[in-house]
Design a protein around this motif. Structure first.
Motif, PDB file in Angstrom:
ATOM      1  N   ALA A 198      35.787   2.789  12.370  1.00 17.51           N
ATOM      2  CA  ALA A 198      35.660   2.758  10.855  1.00 17.51           C
ATOM      3  C   ALA A 198      36.527   1.762  10.006  1.00 17.51           C
ATOM      4  N   SER A 199      37.755   1.420  10.677  1.00 14.79           N
ATOM      5  CA  SER A 199      38.640   0.839   9.891  1.00 14.79           C
ATOM      6  C   SER A 199      38.630  -0.703  10.256  1.00 14.79           C
ATOM      7  N   CYS A 200      37.526  -0.939  11.218  1.00 12.05           N
ATOM      8  CA  CYS A 200      37.499  -2.300  11.876  1.00 12.05           C
ATOM      9  C   CYS A 200      36.967  -3.594  10.729  1.00 12.05           C
ATOM     10  N   GLY A 201      36.299  -2.852   9.717  1.00  5.44           N
ATOM     11  CA  GLY A 201      35.705  -3.930   8.794  1.00  5.44           C
ATOM     12  C   GLY A 201      34.309  -4.409   8.793  1.00  5.44           C
ATOM     13  N   LYS A 202      33.643  -3.838  10.001  1.00  3.91           N
ATOM     14  CA  LYS A 202      32.465  -4.202  10.177  1.00  3.91           C
ATOM     15  C   LYS A 202      31.368  -3.036  10.050  1.00  3.91           C
ATOM     16  N   PRO A 203      30.029  -3.497   9.863  1.00  9.65           N
ATOM     17  CA  PRO A 203      28.939  -2.374   9.734  1.00  9.65           C
ATOM     18  C   PRO A 203      28.733  -1.683  11.147  1.00  9.65           C
ATOM     19  N   VAL A 204      28.646  -0.439  11.013  1.00  5.82           N
ATOM     20  CA  VAL A 204      28.606   0.728  12.366  1.00  5.82           C
ATOM     21  C   VAL A 204      27.323   0.854  12.507  1.00  5.82           C
ATOM     22  N   LEU A 205      26.617   0.628  13.598  1.00  4.65           N
ATOM     23  CA  LEU A 205      25.323   1.392  14.132  1.00  4.65           C
ATOM     24  C   LEU A 205      25.788   2.665  14.921  1.00  4.65           C
ATOM     25  N   LEU A 206      25.543   3.601  14.339  1.00  5.35           N
ATOM     26  CA  LEU A 206      26.019   5.085  15.235  1.00  5.35           C
ATOM     27  C   LEU A 206      24.657   5.825  15.687  1.00  5.35           C
ATOM     28  N   LYS A 207      24.643   5.726  17.139  1.00  5.28           N
ATOM     29  CA  LYS A 207      23.885   6.359  17.715  1.00  5.28           C
ATOM     30  C   LYS A 207      23.903   7.959  18.060  1.00  5.28           C
ATOM     31  N   ARG A 208      22.852   8.704  18.003  1.00  4.81           N
ATOM     32  CA  ARG A 208      22.946  10.034  18.117  1.00  4.81           C
ATOM     33  C   ARG A 208      23.241  10.378  19.568  1.00  4.81           C
ATOM     34  N   GLY A 209      24.196  11.377  19.771  1.00  6.57           N
ATOM     35  CA  GLY A 209      24.389  11.756  21.262  1.00  6.57           C
ATOM     36  C   GLY A 209      23.198  12.518  21.827  1.00  6.57           C
ATOM     37  N   PHE A 210      23.079  12.275  23.185  1.00  7.35           N
ATOM     38  CA  PHE A 210      21.664  12.805  23.723  1.00  7.35           C
ATOM     39  C   PHE A 210      21.703  14.329  23.764  1.00  7.35           C
ATOM     40  N   MET A 211      22.923  15.115  23.088  1.00  9.19           N
ATOM     41  CA  MET A 211      23.121  16.381  23.198  1.00  9.19           C
ATOM     42  C   MET A 211      23.616  16.994  21.910  1.00  9.19           C
ATOM     43  N   ASN A 212      23.407  15.955  20.959  1.00  8.06           N
ATOM     44  CA  ASN A 212      23.783  16.359  19.630  1.00  8.06           C
ATOM     45  C   ASN A 212      22.766  16.722  18.599  1.00  8.06           C
ATOM     46  N   THR A 213      23.054  17.630  17.480  1.00  7.44           N
ATOM     47  CA  THR A 213      22.106  18.110  16.683  1.00  7.44           C
ATOM     48  C   THR A 213      22.291  17.122  15.561  1.00  7.44           C
ATOM     49  N   VAL A 214      21.245  17.226  14.583  1.00  6.65           N
ATOM     50  CA  VAL A 214      21.303  16.196  13.402  1.00  6.65           C
ATOM     51  C   VAL A 214      22.546  16.466  12.709  1.00  6.65           C
ATOM     52  N   GLU A 215      23.083  17.690  12.406  1.00  6.96           N
ATOM     53  CA  GLU A 215      24.272  17.960  11.892  1.00  6.96           C
ATOM     54  C   GLU A 215      25.516  17.204  12.359  1.00  6.96           C
ATOM     55  N   GLU A 216      25.428  17.408  13.673  1.00  6.79           N
ATOM     56  CA  GLU A 216      26.653  16.734  14.614  1.00  6.79           C
ATOM     57  C   GLU A 216      26.613  15.263  14.295  1.00  6.79           C
ATOM     58  N   LEU A 217      25.440  14.550  14.446  1.00  6.45           N
ATOM     59  CA  LEU A 217      25.286  13.164  14.057  1.00  6.45           C
ATOM     60  C   LEU A 217      25.670  12.797  12.730  1.00  6.45           C
ATOM     61  N   LEU A 218      25.393  13.568  11.628  1.00  4.49           N
ATOM     62  CA  LEU A 218      25.810  13.405  10.356  1.00  4.49           C
ATOM     63  C   LEU A 218      27.678  13.785  10.101  1.00  4.49           C
ATOM     64  N   LEU A 219      27.928  14.554  10.890  1.00  3.01           N
ATOM     65  CA  LEU A 219      29.620  14.731  10.952  1.00  3.01           C
ATOM     66  C   LEU A 219      30.061  13.641  11.560  1.00  3.01           C
ATOM     67  N   SER A 220      29.643  12.998  12.596  1.00  2.00           N
ATOM     68  CA  SER A 220      30.296  11.839  13.161  1.00  2.00           C
ATOM     69  C   SER A 220      30.196  10.612  12.166  1.00  2.00           C
ATOM     70  N   ALA A 221      29.248  10.457  11.355  1.00  2.00           N
ATOM     71  CA  ALA A 221      28.959   9.490  10.612  1.00  2.00           C
ATOM     72  C   ALA A 221      29.988   9.763   9.204  1.00  2.00           C
ATOM     73  N   GLU A 222      30.387  11.193   9.034  1.00  7.77           N
ATOM     74  CA  GLU A 222      31.380  11.467   8.094  1.00  7.77           C
ATOM     75  C   GLU A 222      32.515  10.873   8.180  1.00  7.77           C
ATOM     76  N   TYR A 223      32.827  10.726   9.476  1.00 10.40           N
ATOM     77  CA  TYR A 223      34.333  10.484  10.088  1.00 10.40           C
ATOM     78  C   TYR A 223      34.411   8.997   9.457  1.00 10.40           C
ATOM     79  N   ILE A 224      33.469   8.176   9.603  1.00  3.71           N
ATOM     80  CA  ILE A 224      33.199   6.596   9.439  1.00  3.71           C
ATOM     81  C   ILE A 224      33.487   6.644   7.949  1.00  3.71           C
TER      82      ILE A 224
END
Length: 338
Positions: A198-224
């Motif tokens: 998140a702090s590297c200053g570049k756009p981030v492409l965040l892939k969904r984990g193969f066992m992740n729910t939609v909410e878990e994906l969005l929570l990972s994005a929330e960290y960024i």
């Protein structure tokens, strides 16, 4: 909660909201839109009365966000967001195509790929330098040398690059040589790595984990987003189910569902979702139809001799047919070959 300020509000009004938030032990995230200023109240606000903020003259409306993710929620951003990668835009009603080999194998292969993709109008080339492989005996990538070859080929043809960071040890090299830093499915909930990215200053492409729910994906994005980086591209790449005829199962319903909950651009990866090159074109048509912002697809000059993921890589002729089919489906949407 989300605090929406009245028209005409400026820095003085923002400071009043920030001062109240500070007294309540909360912090703020400011979003200045074309018409409205929206202040996201960050922290445990469950026991904070909405009326405390509504009492401020500059406040038009207060919305309590019930979802566990706030900064990447639809409530916090009224309009869809797009991610700028130099002069390339992802989102904003356009359909982006990112393409390239699973892994950078040598200079001649990546040069051949970049030349072809550039001729097809592709603006962003993908290619792995550090490969997180299930088997220790599989090709692990060329490391920094692969990054340098990808950068060299992209620069020669005026393209942007996206490549995966596999751990904190590879972050410095990836962020210095790639235009988009990709967090792969295996690291989708590696929160220590995600916070560093998140702090590297570049756009981030965040892939969904193969066992992740939609909410878990969005929570990972929330960290960024919480780390101060809103240049986030989400990616649906298939989830693990009991089906064995494909590598994963493309969760096509996740794309419009995420669009309803978050303004972030979302693309899909039909290559990893299926693991079969004969399914990539029909899946790409479906991805476009449900409103995704693009695809990331694997393309190799000679898939039969690829060092990784040969069964899910398109050859040049097949990729050309994919682009023709996508163009034929575009009606009012603008097809941008990124």
């Amino acid at each position: 909660m989300v605090v929406i300020l009245r028209n005409g509000s400026g820095d003085e009004e923002i400071e009043k909201v920030e001062a109240l938030s500070s007294r309540l032990g909360l912090s703020c995230h400011i979003s200045k839109g074309a018409e409205k200023i929206v202040v996201g109240i960050i922290g445990d606000d469950r026991y904070t009365s909405v009326e405390r903020f509504e009492a401020l003259e500059c406040v038009e409306q207060v919305v309590r966000v019930l979802k566990p993710f706030k900064l990447v929620s639809r409530e916090f951003h009224g309009e869809d967001l797009n991610v700028e990668v130099g002069d390339v835009s992802i989102g904003n009603g356009k359909f982006a195509v990112m393409a390239g080999p699973c892994a950078v194998e040598d200079r001649s292969m990546i040069e051949e790929s970049a030349a072809f993709l550039s001729e097809m109008g592709v603006r962003i080339i993908r290619g792995g330098a550090y490969k997180p492989r299930t088997s220790p005996y599989s090709f692990q990538g060329l490391g920094r040398k692969g990054l340098e070859l990808l950068r060299e080929a992209a620069d020669r043809y005026g393209m942007k690059t996206v490549t995966e960071v596999t751990g904190e040890a590879t972050l410095e090299a990836v962020s210095s040589l790639s235009d988009i830093v990709q967090i792969g499915a295996r690291n989708a909930q590696n929160f220590q790595l995600i916070q560093r990215v998140a702090s590297c200053g570049k756009p981030v492409l965040l892939k969904r984990g193969f066992m992740n729910t939609v909410e878990e994906l969005l929570l990972s994005a929330e960290y960024i987003a919480y780390g101060g980086n809103m240049s986030i591209i989400l990616c649906e790449r298939g989830i693990r189910t009991f089906e064995t005829s494909t590598r994963n199962t493309l969760d096509i319903s996740a794309i419009p569902l995420i669009k309803m909950q978050s303004p972030l651009p979302i693309i899909a990866d039909p290559s990893h979702a299926s693991g079969r090159r004969d399914l990539i074109i029909p899946l790409s048509r479906a991805i476009l139809a449900v409103g995704a912002d693009g695809i990331e697809v694997e393309v190799h000059p000679r898939p039969e001799s690829a060092l990784s993921d040969s069964k899910q890589s398109l050859n040049f002729r097949e990729f050309e047919r994919l682009m023709q089919e996508l163009k034929s489906l575009v009606d009012t949407r603008e097809l941008v070959l990124t």
